[in-house]
Each structure stands twice: as structure tokens, then as C-alpha cells.
Design a protein around this motif. Structure first.
Motif, PDB file in Angstrom:
ATOM      1  N   SER A  67       0.819  -1.218   0.000  1.00  0.00           N
ATOM      2  CA  SER A  67       0.000   0.000   0.000  1.00  0.00           C
ATOM      3  C   SER A  67       0.853   1.268   0.000  1.00  0.00           C
ATOM      4  O   SER A  67       0.621   2.192  -0.791  1.00  0.00           O
ATOM      5  N   LEU A  68       1.838   1.325   0.875  1.00  0.00           N
ATOM      6  CA  LEU A  68       2.674   2.519   0.960  1.00  0.00           C
ATOM      7  C   LEU A  68       3.445   2.744  -0.337  1.00  0.00           C
ATOM      8  O   LEU A  68       3.583   3.888  -0.800  1.00  0.00           O
ATOM      9  N   LEU A  69       3.927   1.662  -0.927  1.00  0.00           N
ATOM     10  CA  LEU A  69       4.638   1.778  -2.198  1.00  0.00           C
ATOM     11  C   LEU A  69       3.706   2.277  -3.297  1.00  0.00           C
ATOM     12  O   LEU A  69       4.105   3.101  -4.138  1.00  0.00           O
ATOM     13  N   ARG A  70       2.474   1.798  -3.300  1.00  0.00           N
ATOM     14  CA  ARG A  70       1.503   2.272  -4.296  1.00  0.00           C
ATOM     15  C   ARG A  70       1.248   3.767  -4.159  1.00  0.00           C
ATOM     16  O   ARG A  70       1.214   4.501  -5.146  1.00  0.00           O
ATOM     17  N   HIS A  71       1.041   4.211  -2.923  1.00  0.00           N
ATOM     18  CA  HIS A  71       0.732   5.615  -2.696  1.00  0.00           C
ATOM     19  C   HIS A  71       1.906   6.526  -3.058  1.00  0.00           C
ATOM     20  O   HIS A  71       1.711   7.704  -3.373  1.00  0.00           O
ATOM     21  N   ARG A  72       3.114   5.979  -2.983  1.00  0.00           N
ATOM     22  CA  ARG A  72       4.288   6.749  -3.403  1.00  0.00           C
ATOM     23  C   ARG A  72       4.593   6.571  -4.885  1.00  0.00           C
ATOM     24  O   ARG A  72       5.620   7.066  -5.362  1.00  0.00           O
ATOM     25  N   LYS A  73       3.705   5.844  -5.578  1.00  0.00           N
ATOM     26  CA  LYS A  73       3.851   5.603  -7.016  1.00  0.00           C
ATOM     27  C   LYS A  73       5.197   4.964  -7.356  1.00  0.00           C
ATOM     28  O   LYS A  73       5.880   5.353  -8.310  1.00  0.00           O
ATOM     29  N   ALA A  74       5.567   3.977  -6.543  1.00  0.00           N
ATOM     30  CA  ALA A  74       6.818   3.260  -6.780  1.00  0.00           C
ATOM     31  C   ALA A  74       6.693   2.393  -8.034  1.00  0.00           C
ATOM     32  O   ALA A  74       5.597   1.933  -8.385  1.00  0.00           O
ATOM     33  N   GLY A 103     -15.246   8.012  -9.007  1.00  0.00           N
ATOM     34  CA  GLY A 103     -15.719   7.886  -7.636  1.00  0.00           C
ATOM     35  C   GLY A 103     -15.447   6.555  -6.968  1.00  0.00           C
ATOM     36  O   GLY A 103     -15.938   6.309  -5.861  1.00  0.00           O
ATOM     37  N   VAL A 104     -14.660   5.687  -7.594  1.00  0.00           N
ATOM     38  CA  VAL A 104     -14.366   4.383  -7.011  1.00  0.00           C
ATOM     39  C   VAL A 104     -13.237   4.533  -5.999  1.00  0.00           C
ATOM     40  O   VAL A 104     -12.221   5.186  -6.274  1.00  0.00           O
ATOM     41  N   ASN A 105     -13.402   3.949  -4.827  1.00  0.00           N
ATOM     42  CA  ASN A 105     -12.368   3.939  -3.795  1.00  0.00           C
ATOM     43  C   ASN A 105     -11.331   2.880  -4.181  1.00  0.00           C
ATOM     44  O   ASN A 105     -11.571   1.676  -4.038  1.00  0.00           O
ATOM     45  N   LEU A 106     -10.180   3.324  -4.657  1.00  0.00           N
ATOM     46  CA  LEU A 106      -9.189   2.386  -5.175  1.00  0.00           C
ATOM     47  C   LEU A 106      -8.604   1.497  -4.083  1.00  0.00           C
ATOM     48  O   LEU A 106      -8.332   0.317  -4.319  1.00  0.00           O
ATOM     49  N   ASP A 107      -8.390   2.043  -2.889  1.00  0.00           N
ATOM     50  CA  ASP A 107      -7.852   1.225  -1.796  1.00  0.00           C
ATOM     51  C   ASP A 107      -8.794   0.074  -1.467  1.00  0.00           C
ATOM     52  O   ASP A 107      -8.361  -1.062  -1.268  1.00  0.00           O
ATOM     53  N   ARG A 108     -10.087   0.378  -1.419  1.00  0.00           N
ATOM     54  CA  ARG A 108     -11.062  -0.672  -1.132  1.00  0.00           C
ATOM     55  C   ARG A 108     -11.121  -1.672  -2.282  1.00  0.00           C
ATOM     56  O   ARG A 108     -11.224  -2.888  -2.064  1.00  0.00           O
ATOM     57  N   LEU A 109     -11.040  -1.174  -3.503  1.00  0.00           N
ATOM     58  CA  LEU A 109     -11.094  -2.050  -4.672  1.00  0.00           C
ATOM     59  C   LEU A 109      -9.908  -3.018  -4.680  1.00  0.00           C
ATOM     60  O   LEU A 109     -10.082  -4.220  -4.912  1.00  0.00           O
ATOM     61  N   ILE A 110      -8.724  -2.504  -4.401  1.00  0.00           N
ATOM     62  CA  ILE A 110      -7.531  -3.352  -4.391  1.00  0.00           C
ATOM     63  C   ILE A 110      -7.601  -4.365  -3.253  1.00  0.00           C
ATOM     64  O   ILE A 110      -7.175  -5.523  -3.397  1.00  0.00           O
ATOM     65  N   SER A 111      -8.162  -3.965  -2.124  1.00  0.00           N
ATOM     66  CA  SER A 111      -8.338  -4.916  -1.021  1.00  0.00           C
ATOM     67  C   SER A 111      -9.251  -6.060  -1.429  1.00  0.00           C
ATOM     68  O   SER A 111      -9.012  -7.220  -1.080  1.00  0.00           O
ATOM     69  N   VAL A 112     -10.310  -5.753  -2.185  1.00  0.00           N
ATOM     70  CA  VAL A 112     -11.217  -6.801  -2.672  1.00  0.00           C
ATOM     71  C   VAL A 112     -10.483  -7.741  -3.620  1.00  0.00           C
ATOM     72  O   VAL A 112     -10.667  -8.966  -3.575  1.00  0.00           O
ATOM     73  N   VAL A 113      -9.635  -7.184  -4.476  1.00  0.00           N
ATOM     74  CA  VAL A 113      -8.871  -8.011  -5.416  1.00  0.00           C
ATOM     75  C   VAL A 113      -7.960  -8.976  -4.659  1.00  0.00           C
ATOM     76  O   VAL A 113      -7.903 -10.179  -4.965  1.00  0.00           O
ATOM     77  N   PHE A 114      -7.259  -8.485  -3.643  1.00  0.00           N
ATOM     78  CA  PHE A 114      -6.381  -9.357  -2.865  1.00  0.00           C
ATOM     79  C   PHE A 114      -7.185 -10.370  -2.047  1.00  0.00           C
ATOM     80  O   PHE A 114      -6.757 -11.508  -1.859  1.00  0.00           O
TER      81      PHE A 114
END
Length: 293
Positions: free
Chosen positions: A85-92, A185-196
């Protein structure tokens, strides 16, 4: 002919387990565009969780599968929150995510060594030794038949989820363009959590059936290298490709073991991977990355 049919059915059973594992790779890759190499460790821990339910509560197969699915799903979500998550938010870059995934895999594997040990454990016989007759005199065990049917039902259920629910449609939209999906309007953090979570759920099923068919041990997650090959065959990011790739690889491996040599099975699998990457780098159903731009 009986040997051919029996080899085919056994290959489809193994291929179904490969497909369940490959789905986890494809789901994560389709959204985040990196290979989650910690998926094998999640599958391994899912197998241990199911085994714990057997030893502690004498649970039946249904409860073991359900418990393993939930445990592996929650572990996959926690893994994403702590490692990616932290790496994603920093656009690593995606490479950093892959390195983090490898570190998670090594950490989880050694955590099992330190807490549970290196012993091999076996699941009880959930399936009787009874066989189901096929035409031509061939037979198939209930375990192989159950693994194949459950894999098809599970992946079919995932297809319905992705096509008939709002969350599924949001995941498909994120596959095409995460930025536009966020602007809608999609919450990407929630969406990625669903994918995992979905990847972990399928990993839990695969872990239980791997444990039943073989044994449970700390390095069993490396079997998912075969699932990764299956995902590449079908095309990383493609769910139909994960299913077809898993079945194709399982069948081909079983025929090589039966008619050539079991020693050549892994040589064939990784040789096929190299040949495919050279000749068809996007797999059977994969899309070029430029199509997502």
C-alpha cells in the motif's frame, strides 16, 4: 485407451488446482501490473490453517475449505496493506512491488519454520478410495474429480461476480484504467483490497487440495511456480487464460510424466515457459500493455 483417459482426467484435476492458484496471480497483475510472488506463501499458510482446523476441531472438508479461504483471504489483504500500500501511494515502480513480494514470501516461509517447524503433515482422507468408472475401463478417484469440479465451479462463480455485481464491474473498469476509475468515484484502496481478498480466497481452496493430494510443509508454496507458468500461458491478467493455462499445463505435465518420464516434467514445464515468452509473450488470451493506455 484406459491409461490415456485416466491420465487425461488426472491432468485435468492437477490443472484445476493450478488454475485456482493462477487466478490469484492474474487478478493482482490485471489491476496493479505486477506479479505477486507472495501468493505462494499465502497458499501455504492457507493449507496450514485448514490443517489446524482438522487437528484442533476435527472439522470436516466443508469447514476446512471455508476456514482456509477466509484465513488466506484476510492474510492476503493484510499483506497488501503492510507491504504494497505505501509503495503504491508513493507511485513506486512495479519492480519495487515485486521485490517487496519476494521479501514477504521469504518472511512468511521462515516464520512457519520458526513457529511450526519443518515437519511434513498430511490431511486425513476426506475422500474415500472409491473410484468413479469412466468409459473404456478407465477410472478416476473422487479426489481428482472433486478438485476438478470445484475449480470449475469456483472460477465460474468468480466470473459471475465480476460481470453481475457493482464491485466486479468496478474491478473490470480498474483493469482498463485505474485513474479514470478513481475519477468516477471508485475507492481504489477498497477495490484493491477486494482483489487481494479474492486472490486469497482462491489460494485457500488450492492450498487445501494441494495438502490433501500431497503434503503440507513450509516450502509447498513454491509449487505456485507452476501456477505462474499457467498464468503466463493463458496471458497474465486474463481470468479465462488462467483457467485454460492451468488445465493445459496440468494435462501436458501428466502426459509427460506418464509417457516420457516424471523427471522430465519440470524440464518440460519451464522449457514451455521459455518458448512461450519467446514466441507468444502475451500468452493465449493476454493483451498488450499498450492497449490499457
Amino acid at each position: 485407451m484406459p491409461l490415456f483417459l485416466q491420465t487425461l482426467v488426472t491432468g485435468l484435476s492437477i490443472g484445476g488446482i493450478y488454475a485456482l492458484m493462477a487466478v490469484g496471480y492474474s487478478l493482482v497483475f490485471s489491476v496493479l501490473n505486477f506479479s505477486n510472488f507472495a501468493h505462494g506463501a499465502v497458499i501455504m499458510l492457507g493449507a496450514y490453517m485448514g490443517l489446524g482446523l482438522v487437528f484442533k476441531f476435527h472439522a470436516g472438508l466443508g469447514l476446512v475449505v471455508a476456514g482456509s479461504m477466509m484465513g488466506a483471504g484476510l492474510l492476503a489483504v493484510a499483506n497488501e496493506k503492510l507491504a504494497y500500500s505505501l509503495l503504491r501511494h508513493r507511485k513506486a515502480p512495479s519492480l519495487y512491488l515485486m521485490i517487496s513480494a519476494m521479501g514477504c514470501a521469504v518472511f512468511l516461509e521462515n516464520l512457519v519454520y520458526a513457529t511450526i517447524g519443518s515437519r511434513f503433515y498430511a490431511y486425513p482422507e476426506f475422500f474415500s478410495r472409491q473410484t468413479v468408472p469412466l468409459f473404456g475401463g478407465a477410472t478416476v478417484s473422487l479426489l481428482d474429480l472433486g478438485a476438478f469440479v470445484l475449480s470449475l465451479v469456483s472460477i465460474g462463480g468468480l466470473h459471475l461476480f465480476l460481470t453481475r455485481t457493482r464491485t466486479g464491474v468496478a474491478i473490470r473498469a480498474g483493469v482498463s484504467d485505474m485513474t479514470m476509475c478513481s475519477l468516477m468515484g471508485v475507492n481504489l484502496d477498497r477495490l484493491i483490497s477486494v482483489v487481494f481478498l479474492l486472490a486469497g480466497l482462491f489460494g485457500g481452496i488450492a492450498g487445501v487440495f494441494l495438502g490433501i493430494k500431497y503434503l503440507v510443509y513450509p516450502t509447498m508454496g513454491w509449487v505456485t511456480n507452476k501456477a505462474y507458468i499457467a498464468a503466463v500461458i493463458g496471458g497474465l491478467g486474463s481470468l479465462p487464460g488462467a483457467l485454460v493455462g492451468g488445465l493445459v499445463l496440468g494435462v501436458l505435465e501428466t502426459f509427460v510424466s506418464t509417457y516420457v518420464s516424471s523427471v522430465m516434467r519440470d524440464v518440460f514445464s519451464f522449457g514451455l515457459l521459455i518458448a512461450l515468452l519467446v514466441c507468444l509473450p502475451n500468452g493465449l488470451f493476454g493483451r498488450d500493455a499498450s492497449e490499457k493506455v
